[in-house]
Enzyme design. Structure first.
Site, PDB file in Angstrom:
ATOM      1  N   ALA A 334       0.911  -1.067  -0.177  1.00 27.47           N
ATOM      2  CA  ALA A 334      -0.108   0.088   0.091  1.00 27.47           C
ATOM      3  C   ALA A 334       0.837   1.298  -0.136  1.00 27.47           C
ATOM      4  CB  ALA A 334      -0.964  -0.002   1.298  1.00 27.47           C
ATOM      5  N   PRO A 335       0.402   2.336  -0.461  1.00 30.70           N
ATOM      6  CA  PRO A 335       1.254   3.594  -0.735  1.00 30.70           C
ATOM      7  C   PRO A 335       1.256   4.242   0.642  1.00 30.70           C
ATOM      8  CG  PRO A 335      -0.831   3.965  -1.933  1.00 30.70           C
ATOM      9  CD  PRO A 335      -0.864   2.339  -1.485  1.00 30.70           C
ATOM     10  N   GLY A 336       2.224   4.966   1.054  1.00 25.53           N
ATOM     11  CA  GLY A 336       2.542   5.584   2.160  1.00 25.53           C
ATOM     12  C   GLY A 336       3.510   5.112   2.894  1.00 25.53           C
ATOM     13  N   ILE A 337       3.710   5.821   4.216  1.00 22.98           N
ATOM     14  CA  ILE A 337       4.873   5.274   4.973  1.00 22.98           C
ATOM     15  C   ILE A 337       4.674   4.116   5.570  1.00 22.98           C
ATOM     16  CG2 ILE A 337       6.158   5.731   7.075  1.00 22.98           C
ATOM     17  CD1 ILE A 337       5.416   8.770   6.338  1.00 22.98           C
ATOM     18  N   GLY A 339       4.285   0.985   8.291  1.00 24.57           N
ATOM     19  CA  GLY A 339       4.049   1.175   9.472  1.00 24.57           C
ATOM     20  C   GLY A 339       5.102   0.156  10.283  1.00 24.57           C
ATOM     21  N   LEU A 340       5.195   0.196  11.554  1.00 24.82           N
ATOM     22  CA  LEU A 340       6.325  -0.904  12.273  1.00 24.82           C
ATOM     23  C   LEU A 340       5.343  -1.828  12.800  1.00 24.82           C
ATOM     24  CD1 LEU A 340       8.209   1.717  14.530  1.00 24.82           C
ATOM     25  CD2 LEU A 340       9.024   0.728  12.473  1.00 24.82           C
ATOM     26  N   LYS A 355      -4.361  -5.947   5.969  1.00 24.97           N
ATOM     27  CA  LYS A 355      -3.380  -5.323   7.011  1.00 24.97           C
ATOM     28  C   LYS A 355      -3.183  -6.834   7.716  1.00 24.97           C
ATOM     29  CE  LYS A 355      -4.144  -1.401   8.987  1.00 24.97           C
ATOM     30  NZ  LYS A 355      -4.787  -0.426   9.641  1.00 24.97           N
ATOM     31  N   ASP A 390     -14.034   1.255  10.092  1.00 27.52           N
ATOM     32  CA  ASP A 390     -14.861  -0.073  10.405  1.00 27.52           C
ATOM     33  C   ASP A 390     -13.647  -1.169   9.774  1.00 27.52           C
ATOM     34  OD1 ASP A 390     -16.227  -1.845  11.667  1.00 27.52           O
ATOM     35  OD2 ASP A 390     -17.376  -2.366   9.693  1.00 27.52           O
TER      36      ASP A 390
END
Length: 594
Positions: A334-337, A339-340, A355, A390
């Site tokens: 997914a585009p974007g920074i 996550g950890l 996710k 949701d």
């Protein structure tokens, strides 16, 4: 235990068929018990609304979320207890093939066949312990049509203003809802409704021969508000609407708003809010009615919004398989920074993200997979106030291996090996969350002009305020953890650091002691696990001068620990605060509602 372990004594073919029918009956009885309790919750919500018992409505809504899983467990335990001798000498596959055939026969003339099929899937998967995709004994496709299932009373009622006048039609609508509580000033409410409708109705408005008002027979309840939902039919034109009803002074009712705008209605039925409580004998008919009013909403979303979230999951999975069969693009990160906590991937042609919790959650995150799941469960049961997305939660989801980009598959093998299983041409993910895809707020800001930036930064602050009003502190306020929805609203979607607002300790940073080296990078004050220093927000949020200007223009008080403590006091004094599901400007001007 595996299905074969349910067996002890060989059975003849006739005995096996009798056992299969008995199991099918147990499955239907388990579902029927679930749906009876589901309807009881909606009826209880009506009584609690009439009495103004808001705490009871909230408890009913939260408890109902778990009822389905409880009935599934009960049914699994019953089948394993009562039919332990089934199947020896006859393959479990053959037994369950017959169970499914008998179950289909038991759904003839059933009022909720699609929901019963979902229940069958849930029980079957737990007993057979099979991968969802490979289990041919579940209802991947519906076996029973839901078209034209009749309800008593009917799903919607029709009213004809040309016969006795519009006012009388509106009176009849209210009487048919049989609300025990009286209205404070019904004549005023009628005037408000008529004035609002005339203002919003298309011009010229000539009544055609088929002119009528169609209303869902049951009210929809959410927190302190009841909604009457319907449409005006006039020739080929349909005008959808929802009427919000709330308590006024002295325990009486008042019509609070008329919603006709397409976006208003879409946000009312947003899955980013608490699910409705609504009594439906034939849920498919309610969903079909609502889809005609809300064409941008899928059946999956609407089943979820009327409280049948497991049915919504089933419809989503069917839609997903259909999309896979009619597309050929590949899953990508997914585009974007990154996550950890989560690995996030998406299919560009499909508006959702997938996710998966990472096997190793690196510092500075201080959490683990179990606690992350707890946070997601908290959100599922909490009032999301239209500001938390949701979540659809799945286990053992099969994906075609060929649809993964090599880069993504390599990343998943590194980051989530315990959650990943590769078998032939399939990739299985043992546990994942699925959410609607949004544009990460940090990416949106990068390309926004001054006007759009000011709008989203203002709404970002409003999202924080509304979450605080319902006792939620996001924990990590970075823009990358918020998204811009298809309706332009700012929604929070990263839940691993979420906390109840009342449990946080909002503090002011004390001045450094005499002689302290300000550039040392050391902290001169103790910091507890739930301490929050709002003045620090500016350090990592407002580095862009344009963002800083927009934020300070509307939300400077969010940087002050006094504001947060005031919100805590408000939550403690009224832990049932409600964020309205429609804009304040849509409300009729009059008294303050309770």
């Amino acid at each position: 235990m595996p299905a074969r372990a349910l067996a002890a004594t060989p059975l003849t073919s006739a005995q096996s068929d009798e056992t299969a029918r008995a199991i099918a009956l147990a499955l239907r009885e388990g579902f029927d018990r679930h749906y009876a309790l589901f309807r009881d919750c909606a009826r209880a919500a009506k009584r609690h609304f009439e009495a103004g018992n808001w705490r009871a409505i909230r408890h009913v809504g939260r408890d109902r979320i778990d009822y389905y899983d409880q009935r599934v467990r009960e049914t699994v335990e019953r089948i394993e207890r009562e039919f332990r001798a089934a199947g020896e000498g006859i393959a479990a596959d053959a037994l369950w093939e017959r169970v499914k055939l008998h179950f289909i026969g038991l759904l003839i003339d059933h009022k909720q066949p699609e929901c019963a099929e979902t229940f069958f899937n849930s029980v079957s998967c737990k007993i057979l312990h099979r991968k969802y995709f490979h289990n041919r004994f579940i209802f991947v496709r519906p076996a029973i049509s839901t078209e034209h299932i009749e309800a008593d009373p009917p799903t919607y009622r029709s009213y004809y203003p040309q016969a006795h006048g519009l006012r009388q039609a509106l009176v009849d609508i209210v009487l048919d809802f049989a609300i025990a509580t009286r209205f404070a000033d019904f004549r005023r409410d009628l005037r408000n409704l008529l004035r609002a409708f005339r203002k919003r109705a298309p011009r010229p408005y000539r009544r055609e021969a088929n002119h009528q008002i169609q209303m869902l027979s049951s009210l929809l309840f959410r927190d302190r508000t009841a909604y009457a939902v319907g449409r005006v039919v006039n020739g080929a034109r349909h005008i959808p609407f929802a009427v919000a009803i709330r308590h006024a002074a002295e325990g009486r009712l008042a019509v609070d708003a008329l919603l006709t705008d397409e976006t208003e209605l879409a946000l009312l039925f947003s899955a980013n809010r608490t699910y409705f409580l609504v009594d439906m004998e034939v849920p498919s008919a309610y969903v079909n009615f609502l889809r005609a009013l809300l064409p941008d909403k899928t059946a999956s979303e609407l089943y979820t919004m009327v409280g049948l979230q497991k049915g919504g999951k089933n419809f989503f999975y069917r839609d997903f398989l259909h999309h896979l069969a009619h597309s050929h693009d590949k899953f990508i990160a997914a585009p974007g920074i990154k996550g950890l906590v989560m690995c996030v991937f998406t299919l560009p042609s499909y508006p959702y993200v997938f996710k998966v919790i990472r096997d190793r959650i690196a510092a500075p995150k201080d959490t683990d997979a179990a606690r992350v799941r707890q946070k997601y469960a908290l959100v599922k049961h909490h009032d999301r106030a239209g500001r938390m997305t949701d979540i659809l939660e799945y286990s053992d989801v099969a994906f075609p291996r060929e649809r993964f980009s090599p880069e993504l598959l390599d990343e998943l093998r590194r980051m989530i090996p315990s959650q990943l299983e590769e078998e032939g041409d399939r990739v299985f993910v043992r546990h994942l969350y699925i959410e609607r895809r949004m544009t990460p707020l940090n990416l949106f800001i990068e390309s926004a002009d001054d006007r759009e930036l000011a709008r989203v930064v203002r709404d970002y602050g409003e999202a924080i305020r509304e979450l605080a009003a319902v006792n939620i502190f996001p924990g990590d306020l970075l823009f990358k953890n918020f998204g811009v929805t298809r309706y332009g609203r700012i929604v929070f979607y990263d839940y691993d650091e979420i906390e109840y607002l009342a449990d946080c300790a909002f503090r002011r940073i004390p001045p450094p002691p005499p002689g302290f080296d300000d550039v040392s990078g050391e902290v001169w004050y103790p910091v507890g696990p739930r301490d929050v220093f709002p003045e620090e927000f500016a350090t990592f949020l407002l580095t862009d001068p344009r963002v800083r200007e927009a934020f300070l223009a509307f939300h400077a008080d969010i940087l002050d620990f006094h504001w947060w403590r005031a919100q805590q006091d408000a939550v403690r004094n009224d832990d049932l605060a409600e964020v309205l599901s429609y804009p304040a400007q849509a409300r009729f001007a009059r008294r303050v509602t309770l």
